[in-house]
Design an enzyme around this catalytic site. Structure first.
Site, PDB file in Angstrom:
ATOM      1  CD  GLU A 418      -3.194  -0.912   0.487  1.00 32.50           C
ATOM      2  OE1 GLU A 418      -3.414   0.194  -0.043  1.00 32.50           O
ATOM      3  OE2 GLU A 418      -3.976  -1.882   0.386  1.00 32.50           O
TER       4      GLU A 418
HETATM    5  C1  FAD Z   1       3.072  -9.909   0.135  1.00 34.38           C
HETATM    6  C2  FAD Z   1       2.972  -8.829  -0.876  1.00 34.38           C
HETATM    7  C3  FAD Z   1       1.745  -8.559  -1.460  1.00 34.38           C
HETATM    8  C4  FAD Z   1       1.656  -7.568  -2.445  1.00 34.38           C
HETATM    9  N1  FAD Z   1       0.456  -7.366  -3.071  1.00 34.38           N
HETATM   10  C5  FAD Z   1       0.412  -6.553  -4.172  1.00 34.38           C
HETATM   11  C6  FAD Z   1      -0.777  -6.484  -4.965  1.00 34.38           C
HETATM   12  O1  FAD Z   1      -1.797  -7.111  -4.671  1.00 34.38           O
HETATM   13  N2  FAD Z   1      -0.739  -5.710  -6.080  1.00 34.38           N
HETATM   14  C7  FAD Z   1       0.356  -4.989  -6.438  1.00 34.38           C
HETATM   15  O2  FAD Z   1       0.307  -4.312  -7.456  1.00 34.38           O
HETATM   16  N3  FAD Z   1       1.502  -5.027  -5.701  1.00 34.38           N
HETATM   17  C8  FAD Z   1       1.551  -5.797  -4.581  1.00 34.38           C
HETATM   18  N4  FAD Z   1       2.703  -5.878  -3.836  1.00 34.38           N
HETATM   19  C9  FAD Z   1       3.870  -5.095  -4.230  1.00 34.38           C
HETATM   20  C10 FAD Z   1       4.135  -3.939  -3.278  1.00 34.38           C
HETATM   21  O3  FAD Z   1       3.134  -2.979  -3.442  1.00 34.38           O
HETATM   22  C11 FAD Z   1       5.554  -3.422  -3.553  1.00 34.38           C
HETATM   23  O4  FAD Z   1       6.449  -4.388  -3.038  1.00 34.38           O
HETATM   24  C12 FAD Z   1       5.798  -2.081  -2.940  1.00 34.38           C
HETATM   25  O5  FAD Z   1       5.028  -1.099  -3.593  1.00 34.38           O
HETATM   26  C13 FAD Z   1       7.268  -1.659  -2.999  1.00 34.38           C
HETATM   27  O6  FAD Z   1       7.802  -1.832  -4.268  1.00 34.38           O
HETATM   28  P1  FAD Z   1       9.179  -2.633  -4.457  1.00 34.38           P
HETATM   29  O7  FAD Z   1       9.062  -3.890  -3.680  1.00 34.38           O
HETATM   30  O8  FAD Z   1       9.445  -2.710  -5.889  1.00 34.38           O
HETATM   31  O9  FAD Z   1      10.241  -1.732  -3.751  1.00 34.38           O
HETATM   32  P2  FAD Z   1      11.070  -0.496  -4.396  1.00 34.38           P
HETATM   33  O10 FAD Z   1      10.130   0.445  -5.016  1.00 34.38           O
HETATM   34  O11 FAD Z   1      12.174  -1.041  -5.224  1.00 34.38           O
HETATM   35  O12 FAD Z   1      11.665   0.120  -3.065  1.00 34.38           O
HETATM   36  C14 FAD Z   1      12.821  -0.388  -2.411  1.00 34.38           C
HETATM   37  C15 FAD Z   1      13.140   0.557  -1.250  1.00 34.38           C
HETATM   38  O13 FAD Z   1      13.446   1.861  -1.775  1.00 34.38           O
HETATM   39  C16 FAD Z   1      12.561   2.817  -1.233  1.00 34.38           C
HETATM   40  N5  FAD Z   1      12.214   3.792  -2.264  1.00 34.38           N
HETATM   41  C17 FAD Z   1      11.742   3.548  -3.507  1.00 34.38           C
HETATM   42  N6  FAD Z   1      11.499   4.701  -4.145  1.00 34.38           N
HETATM   43  C18 FAD Z   1      11.816   5.690  -3.294  1.00 34.38           C
HETATM   44  C19 FAD Z   1      11.782   7.102  -3.358  1.00 34.38           C
HETATM   45  N7  FAD Z   1      11.331   7.761  -4.425  1.00 34.38           N
HETATM   46  N8  FAD Z   1      12.190   7.792  -2.285  1.00 34.38           N
HETATM   47  C20 FAD Z   1      12.622   7.170  -1.155  1.00 34.38           C
HETATM   48  N9  FAD Z   1      12.670   5.849  -1.041  1.00 34.38           N
HETATM   49  C21 FAD Z   1      12.269   5.099  -2.092  1.00 34.38           C
HETATM   50  C22 FAD Z   1      11.353   2.038  -0.766  1.00 34.38           C
HETATM   51  O14 FAD Z   1      10.633   2.715   0.242  1.00 34.38           O
HETATM   52  C23 FAD Z   1      11.982   0.747  -0.280  1.00 34.38           C
HETATM   53  O15 FAD Z   1      12.466   0.891   1.021  1.00 34.38           O
HETATM   54  C24 FAD Z   1       2.807  -6.819  -2.822  1.00 34.38           C
HETATM   55  C25 FAD Z   1       4.035  -7.085  -2.206  1.00 34.38           C
HETATM   56  C26 FAD Z   1       4.130  -8.085  -1.265  1.00 34.38           C
HETATM   57  C27 FAD Z   1       5.475  -8.382  -0.668  1.00 34.38           C
END
Ligand code: FAD
Length: 609
Positions: A418
């Protein structure tokens, strides 16, 4: 199981919400009166009935099936979604015209709070009823709504939301999935892959985001049986193992043109609005899950003996129990204050208007800052609680037979999905600054007034009267600390403050704590006014404990900002101002925590009485 509350359909008209329409983010500048905020004490009979129905559903239907769901028997999850549908627990946010219950957001939060007893299923249910169904509710055409919503409401079909990709999670608009119109103009052909999709293993309908012609970010309603659609293997997760999380693969997936959701190139409106709406429910679930962990901790602390005593008699264990209870009190208060404000705004939406969905979204978006606050604060609150629950269980907490271990693992995801907490912190400050710049929120004049006030020397201070006067004064001081630090930072960086993430984060932290502090005080005040000071002893104690720890955080964040934006004499002057603004006589939190813990241990559960 009786679905007594089904008799109360169309309750949007009967729930009692405070009538005041309050601007989002205005808590930073204005003081509210207790009667202007909604609290759990204001639940109507219907809310309580719904709460009981959800509670019975959780204890009688969900909890006996936990082990099966932990081992990925998703036939159980589907059955439970159907049962929840029969009870009306899955359709409170779906309009009556499409088979839903069309109730207020307080109801949605009450249900989420109870369903959260088991995080695995709560995630399944939350994705189905929230990000699964709401894109259709707010952006679907009449035909799309008629086709899918009634079956989503009953749980006959299950919803999912596919935004993230392996290379773009937070940066979701940068997705690689593509859509092109077929040569006969009848289908969009989708190619790409989506990652970490909740419910993917067994869902029937997916809101999938892809760029038309590689440019126009758009949303599509994709059925599981569409040609070219497939689901990858289940992820092996740290927690919420009772939920399904898989990648989905789009390989020339044929989506009929009538399944384009919303407008071409406007998929971002769907993606971000739907996540925003989900955030208050995530907060409610964190409260519900946290309550379970507190109760587990209390029960264990009463029966575990060490040094000839039950460990619940030790001050350091009692301190943990008191902290957990205090956080739950504050969390509950924030969730229901926020949904109460939303309901007040939603009650003004013209249900017969052609643009009812647009008006509804606007009313909800008004509270984007508060929703992000609840998401960040709630997810960090539950992590604290499950960690202390584990600590109280100690060795037994670390082994799988005891629920502390699963709760610890299950809670962690809340800070990631979220919108990560980092992204939400940026949203909080970014949104406030945007409103300030556009004049929607008179933040800049307030900052200027405060700067003039503090630079003209010490004042005698605001003298407040009535219940919780000291506490209200402290909230006022926290607001000033936040405004002062934000003022110093915006003066230095102007618009470029957006690039100073650490400062944006510190301002978000002060904003979050200010909202939490004020909300705790207002609820305690409301209870004092309704029942008298003696009956409000626990809420008052919890409020004092919380204010003390929150004030430390606000001061630390303000100092961090000032040290980053000023130096030399200017820094010393500004730090002196901070000390003046942050001056207060501390409460005896050791004694207060003892009182709080004593009550929790006596009652064996979270209580305010
Ligand atoms: C169990 C689970 C269920 C999920 N369910 C869904 C779902 O139903 N539908 C869906 O679409 N997605 C889903 N997700 C995906 C989830 O929404 C993403 O994992 C999340 O949005 C973070 O993206 P990422 O993992 O690519 O991390 P990244 O975006 O790669 O982030 C990595 C780190 O960098 C930080 N970061 C990234 N950008 C910035 C910035 N601009 N400034 C500062 N810090 C930053 C982040 O806060 C984080 O700490 C799910 C994930 C999990 C693990």
């Amino acid at each position: 199981m009786a679905s007594r509350f089904l008799q109360g359909r169309n309750m949007a008209t009967v729930t009692a919400v405070p009538k005041t329409r309050i601007a989002g983010g205005s808590f930073l500048l204005e003081s509210r009166r207790p009667e202007e905020v909604f609290t759990p004490e204001d639940f109507s009979e219907q809310h309580q009935l719904i709460g009981q129905t959800a509670e019975e559903f959780a204890t009688k239907e969900i909890l006996p099936n936990v082990e099966k769901m932990e081992h990925k028997d998703f036939s159980i999850s589907r059955d439970l979604l159907k049962k929840a549908g029969e009870l009306g627990l899955s359709s409170v946010e779906i309009p009556e015209a499409y088979g839903g219950m069309e109730m207020d957001k307080v109801t949605a939060a009450v249900i989420a709070d109870h369903i959260a007893k088991y995080a695995g299923f709560a995630t399944t249910w939350g994705a189905h009823t929230g990000i699964g169904a709401l894109p259709l509710v707010y952006f679907g055409t009449e035909e799309q709504k008629k086709k899918y919503l009634p079956r989503l409401a009953t749980g006959e079909i299950v919803g999912a939301y596919a935004l993230s990709e392996s290379t773009s999670g937070s940066d979701a608009l940068n997705c690689r999935s593509r859509a092109v119109l077929s040569s006969d103009g009848k289908h969009y052909i989708l190619n790409g892959e989506k990652m970490w999709i909740t419910n993917a293993g067994f869902a029937d309908l997916y809101t999938v985001f892809a760029k038309i012609d590689g440019e126009k970010f758009s949303a599509f309603l994709v059925e599981r049986n569409f040609p070219g659609f497939s689901v990858g293997a289940e992820e092996h997760k740290m927690g919420i193992r009772g939920s399904s999380t898989c990648p989905i693969i789009l390989n020339d997936c044929k989506v009929p043109v009538e399944n384009l959701l919303g407008e071409i190139g406007k998929g971002h409106l769907i993606a971000f609005n739907i996540l925003n709406i989900g955030r208050f429910k995530l907060g409610a679930m964190c409260v519900g899950g946290g309550r379970v962990s507190l109760e587990t901790a209390v029960s264990y602390a009463k029966q575990r003996k060490a040094f000839g005593k039950s460990i619940g008699e030790f001050g350091l264990v009692r301190e943990k129990i008191a902290n957990m209870a205090t956080l739950l009190y504050v969390g509950e208060s924030m969730v229901y204050r926020t949904v109460g404000m939303m309901d007040a705004a939603l009650s003004e939406v013209d249900k017969s208007a052609a643009d009812v969905a647009k008006q509804t979204l606007k009313a909800i978006e008004e509270y984007a800052v508060e929703c992000s606050i609840i998401k960040v604060w709630g997810s960090e609150m539950i992590d604290y609680i499950v960690d202390e629950n584990m600590q109280i269980h100690a060795g037994y907490g670390f082994v799988e037979e005891y629920p502390a271990e699963r709760a610890y693992r299950d809670a962690r995801i809340n800070r990631i999905f979220e919108g990560t907490n980092e992204i939400n912190r940026l949203i909080i400050t970014g949104f406030l600054l945007k409103r300030a710049m556009s004049g929607q929120l008179p933040l800049m004049p307030a900052i200027k007034q405060l700067m003039d006030e503090v630079l003209s020397g010490p004042s005698s201070g605001d003298e407040l009267e009535g219940a919780l006067a000291e506490e209200r004064k402290l909230v006022g001081q926290a607001k000033k600390l936040g405004l002062f630090a934000a003022g110093a930072a915006t003066q230095k960086y102007m618009q470029a403050i957006q690039d100073q993430q650490e400062i944006m984060g510190a301002i978000a932290d002060m904003t979050i704590e200010t909202y939490a502090m004020e909300t705790a005080v207002l609820r305690a005040q409301k209870i004092v006014e309704a029942k008298g000071e003696a009956a409000a002893a626990l809420p008052i104690a919890m409020t004092r404990v919380y204010l003390t720890q929150a004030m430390e955080k606000v001061e630390a964040a303000a100092r961090k900002v000032i040290a980053a934006v000023a130096d030399g004499d200017m820094m010393r002057t500004q730090l002196a101002i901070l000390r003046r603004l942050g001056k207060y006589e501390p409460f005896n939190t050791i004694e207060l925590r003892q009182q709080i813990a004593q009550k929790m241990l006596e009652r064996g559960k979270y209580t305010l009485a």
